[in-house]
Design an enzyme around this catalytic site. Structure first.
Site, PDB file in Angstrom:
ATOM      1  N   ASN A   1       0.829  -1.200  -0.042  1.00 35.66           N
ATOM      2  CA  ASN A   1      -0.021  -0.249   0.150  1.00 35.66           C
ATOM      3  C   ASN A   1       0.709   1.144   0.040  1.00 35.66           C
ATOM      4  OD1 ASN A   1      -2.249  -1.738   0.080  1.00 35.66           O
ATOM      5  ND2 ASN A   1      -2.547  -1.366   2.250  1.00 35.66           N
ATOM      6  N   VAL A   2       0.397   2.291  -0.532  1.00 36.81           N
ATOM      7  CA  VAL A   2       0.948   3.589  -0.675  1.00 36.81           C
ATOM      8  C   VAL A   2       0.513   4.445   0.407  1.00 36.81           C
ATOM      9  CG1 VAL A   2       1.691   3.064  -2.870  1.00 36.81           C
ATOM     10  CG2 VAL A   2      -0.408   4.212  -2.633  1.00 36.81           C
TER      11      VAL A   2
ATOM     12  N   HIS B   1       5.984  -0.572  -2.793  1.00 31.31           N
ATOM     13  CA  HIS B   1       5.462   0.135  -4.088  1.00 31.31           C
ATOM     14  C   HIS B   1       5.410   1.692  -3.868  1.00 31.31           C
ATOM     15  CE1 HIS B   1       3.217  -3.657  -5.085  1.00 31.31           C
ATOM     16  NE2 HIS B   1       4.552  -3.822  -5.509  1.00 31.31           N
TER      17      HIS B   1
ATOM     18  N   THR C   1      -4.566  -8.929  -0.313  1.00 27.41           N
ATOM     19  CA  THR C   1      -4.082  -8.715  -1.587  1.00 27.41           C
ATOM     20  C   THR C   1      -4.567 -10.088  -2.565  1.00 27.41           C
ATOM     21  OG1 THR C   1      -1.878  -8.511  -2.572  1.00 27.41           O
ATOM     22  CG2 THR C   1      -1.970  -9.877  -0.806  1.00 27.41           C
TER      23      THR C   1
ATOM     24  N   GLU D   1     -12.190 -13.263   0.556  1.00 25.16           N
ATOM     25  CA  GLU D   1     -12.171 -14.251  -0.448  1.00 25.16           C
ATOM     26  C   GLU D   1     -10.634 -14.801  -0.706  1.00 25.16           C
ATOM     27  OE1 GLU D   1     -13.558 -12.124  -4.038  1.00 25.16           O
ATOM     28  OE2 GLU D   1     -11.823 -10.841  -3.678  1.00 25.16           O
TER      29      GLU D   1
HETATM   30  P1  NAD Z   1      -6.332  -5.662  -5.230  1.00 23.27           P
HETATM   31  O1  NAD Z   1      -7.173  -4.467  -5.219  1.00 23.27           O
HETATM   32  O2  NAD Z   1      -5.755  -6.409  -6.512  1.00 23.27           O
HETATM   33  O3  NAD Z   1      -6.929  -6.691  -4.210  1.00 23.27           O
HETATM   34  C1  NAD Z   1      -7.493  -6.384  -2.952  1.00 23.27           C
HETATM   35  C2  NAD Z   1      -7.732  -7.804  -2.071  1.00 23.27           C
HETATM   36  O4  NAD Z   1      -8.062  -7.353  -0.685  1.00 23.27           O
HETATM   37  C3  NAD Z   1      -8.690  -8.565  -2.738  1.00 23.27           C
HETATM   38  O5  NAD Z   1      -8.150 -10.222  -2.828  1.00 23.27           O
HETATM   39  C4  NAD Z   1      -9.878  -8.686  -1.654  1.00 23.27           C
HETATM   40  O6  NAD Z   1     -10.448 -10.012  -1.562  1.00 23.27           O
HETATM   41  C5  NAD Z   1      -8.918  -8.039  -0.482  1.00 23.27           C
HETATM   42  N1  NAD Z   1      -9.836  -7.518   0.488  1.00 23.27           N
HETATM   43  C6  NAD Z   1     -11.101  -6.801   0.081  1.00 23.27           C
HETATM   44  N2  NAD Z   1     -11.768  -6.133   1.164  1.00 23.27           N
HETATM   45  C7  NAD Z   1     -10.927  -6.705   2.534  1.00 23.27           C
HETATM   46  C8  NAD Z   1     -11.043  -6.712   3.836  1.00 23.27           C
HETATM   47  N3  NAD Z   1     -11.959  -5.850   4.265  1.00 23.27           N
HETATM   48  N4  NAD Z   1     -10.138  -7.372   4.712  1.00 23.27           N
HETATM   49  C9  NAD Z   1      -9.087  -8.025   3.802  1.00 23.27           C
HETATM   50  N5  NAD Z   1      -9.072  -8.248   2.603  1.00 23.27           N
HETATM   51  C10 NAD Z   1      -9.822  -7.537   1.729  1.00 23.27           C
HETATM   52  O7  NAD Z   1      -4.853  -5.140  -4.334  1.00 23.27           O
HETATM   53  P2  NAD Z   1      -3.409  -5.712  -4.170  1.00 23.27           P
HETATM   54  O8  NAD Z   1      -3.295  -7.102  -4.549  1.00 23.27           O
HETATM   55  O9  NAD Z   1      -3.149  -5.283  -2.901  1.00 23.27           O
HETATM   56  O10 NAD Z   1      -2.601  -4.969  -5.469  1.00 23.27           O
HETATM   57  C11 NAD Z   1      -2.869  -3.819  -5.766  1.00 23.27           C
HETATM   58  C12 NAD Z   1      -1.709  -2.744  -5.846  1.00 23.27           C
HETATM   59  O11 NAD Z   1      -2.603  -1.573  -5.758  1.00 23.27           O
HETATM   60  C13 NAD Z   1      -0.934  -2.588  -4.705  1.00 23.27           C
HETATM   61  O12 NAD Z   1       0.450  -2.644  -5.508  1.00 23.27           O
HETATM   62  C14 NAD Z   1      -1.076  -1.152  -4.088  1.00 23.27           C
HETATM   63  O13 NAD Z   1       0.184  -0.330  -4.379  1.00 23.27           O
HETATM   64  C15 NAD Z   1      -2.036  -0.736  -5.144  1.00 23.27           C
HETATM   65  N6  NAD Z   1      -3.125   0.003  -4.210  1.00 23.27           N
HETATM   66  C16 NAD Z   1      -3.061   0.600  -2.920  1.00 23.27           C
HETATM   67  C17 NAD Z   1      -4.195   0.935  -2.154  1.00 23.27           C
HETATM   68  C18 NAD Z   1      -3.648   1.762  -0.902  1.00 23.27           C
HETATM   69  O14 NAD Z   1      -2.384   1.858  -0.546  1.00 23.27           O
HETATM   70  N7  NAD Z   1      -4.652   1.637   0.062  1.00 23.27           N
HETATM   71  C19 NAD Z   1      -5.350   1.025  -2.719  1.00 23.27           C
HETATM   72  C20 NAD Z   1      -5.648   0.658  -3.692  1.00 23.27           C
HETATM   73  C21 NAD Z   1      -4.365  -0.049  -4.686  1.00 23.27           C
END
Ligand code: NAD
Length: 253
Positions: A110-111, A127, A197, A224
């Site tokens: 996460n960022v 990241h 993730t 999931e």
């Molecule tokens: P992704 O969006 O591909 O997957 C998110 C995952 O989180 C899914 O598998 C989902 O089932 C799960 N999820 C949803 N709600 C949840 C909860 N309440 N508790 C636990 N799990 C939950 O994200 P990713 O795999 O992290 O990859 C995406 C990339 O996107 C990363 O590199 C990241 O830098 C970036 N990103 C970052 C942020 C942030 O910093 N908050 C937000 C969106 C995307």
């Protein structure tokens, strides 16, 4: 009691992770851990990030072709991130670190800065970080703190070397940060916990394999199963904020 998945078998068992006095815990978090803080994941919106295609805002090509849109996107993320608060999952991981100290390490994809704001100290952002900017020419200058919400490209400053500043974000196709440190910490770990993730972004999706090679127990937590679910010794299905508080059973010293 929760339904857990062990390899290919489903069993009902108490969802507790035992952390012994010699255990070293490596935690990998993804967008899912911040979902309950109101920050959207990709998955929640059909592979879009806040309504944008990744290719348009999070690749070196996007930065080359439309830096104004890239800065607009990350400025919006900065504004949204500043309003969010750490949730019980962030706090529970910070509490675990207080208990086990240097035997804890967290790597986040996460960022946002919600882990830091919950009190986590031993962490790395593989990241990048929303609240920093860096030289696009990689002149060697360190990233600078920058939470500015830019209204136009003209407002964005320049590095001391004269090149443009870009968000301190690892775009898709770029090499993640601190990989040597991360590999060393995974090699040391006896327990790996992966939270929220999708298992579709590499190299993070491979961390579970690296940990298994070193003999670690590997646990996934999320609503999931991730794409790489079969690599985990245990998958606990549930939201991070509901599952992680009370999850750890520490050996009393
Ligand atoms: P992704 O969006 O591909 O997957 C998110 C995952 O989180 C899914 O598998 C989902 O089932 C799960 N999820 C949803 N709600 C949840 C909860 N309440 N508790 C636990 N799990 C939950 O994200 P990713 O795999 O992290 O990859 C995406 C990339 O996107 C990363 O590199 C990241 O830098 C970036 N990103 C970052 C942020 C942030 O910093 N908050 C937000 C969106 C995307």
């Amino acid at each position: 009691m929760r339904l857990e998945r062990w390899g290919t078998r489903n069993v009902l068992a108490m969802a507790k992770i035992f952390v012994g006095a010699q255990d070293r815990v490596f935690v990998l978090t993804g967008a899912g851990i911040s979902a309950e803080s109101g920050l959207p994941t990709f998955r929640a919106s059909d592979g879009l990030w806040a309504g944008h295609r990744i290719e348009d805002v999070c690749t070196p090509e996007a930065w080359e072709q439309n830096p104004a849109l890239v800065w607009q996107f990350y400025s919006e993320r900065r504004a949204q991130g500043a309003k969010a608060e750490p949730n019980p999952a962030h706090h529970a991981l910070a509490e675990l670190e207080k208990q086990i100290g240097e035997r804890f390490f967290l790597c986040t994809q996460n960022v946002d800065d919600l882990h830091e704001r919950a009190g986590t100290l031993r962490l790395t952002h593989m990241h990048g970080q929303l609240a920093k900017s860096r030289c696009e020419a990689l002149c060697g200058a360190a990233p600078v703190d920058d939470s500015t919400i830019y209204k136009s490209l003209a407002e964005v400053g320049r590095c001391t070397c004269g090149a443009r500043l870009r968000p301190h974000i690892v775009f898709f196709g770029e090499v993640p940060l601190e990989m040597e440190l991360i590999q060393r910490k995974i090699g040391d770990a006896t327990v790996m916990l992966v939270v929220g993730t999708s298992g579709s972004v590499y190299p993070a999706a491979n961390f579970v394999h690296w940990a298994r090679q070193g003999g670690a127990r590997t646990v996934y937590i999320g609503p999931e199963p991730p794409l790489n679910a079969s690599a985990f010794t245990q998958v606990v299905e549930g939201k991070a904020g509901a599952v992680i508080p009370g999850l750890f059973e520490l050996e009393s010293s």
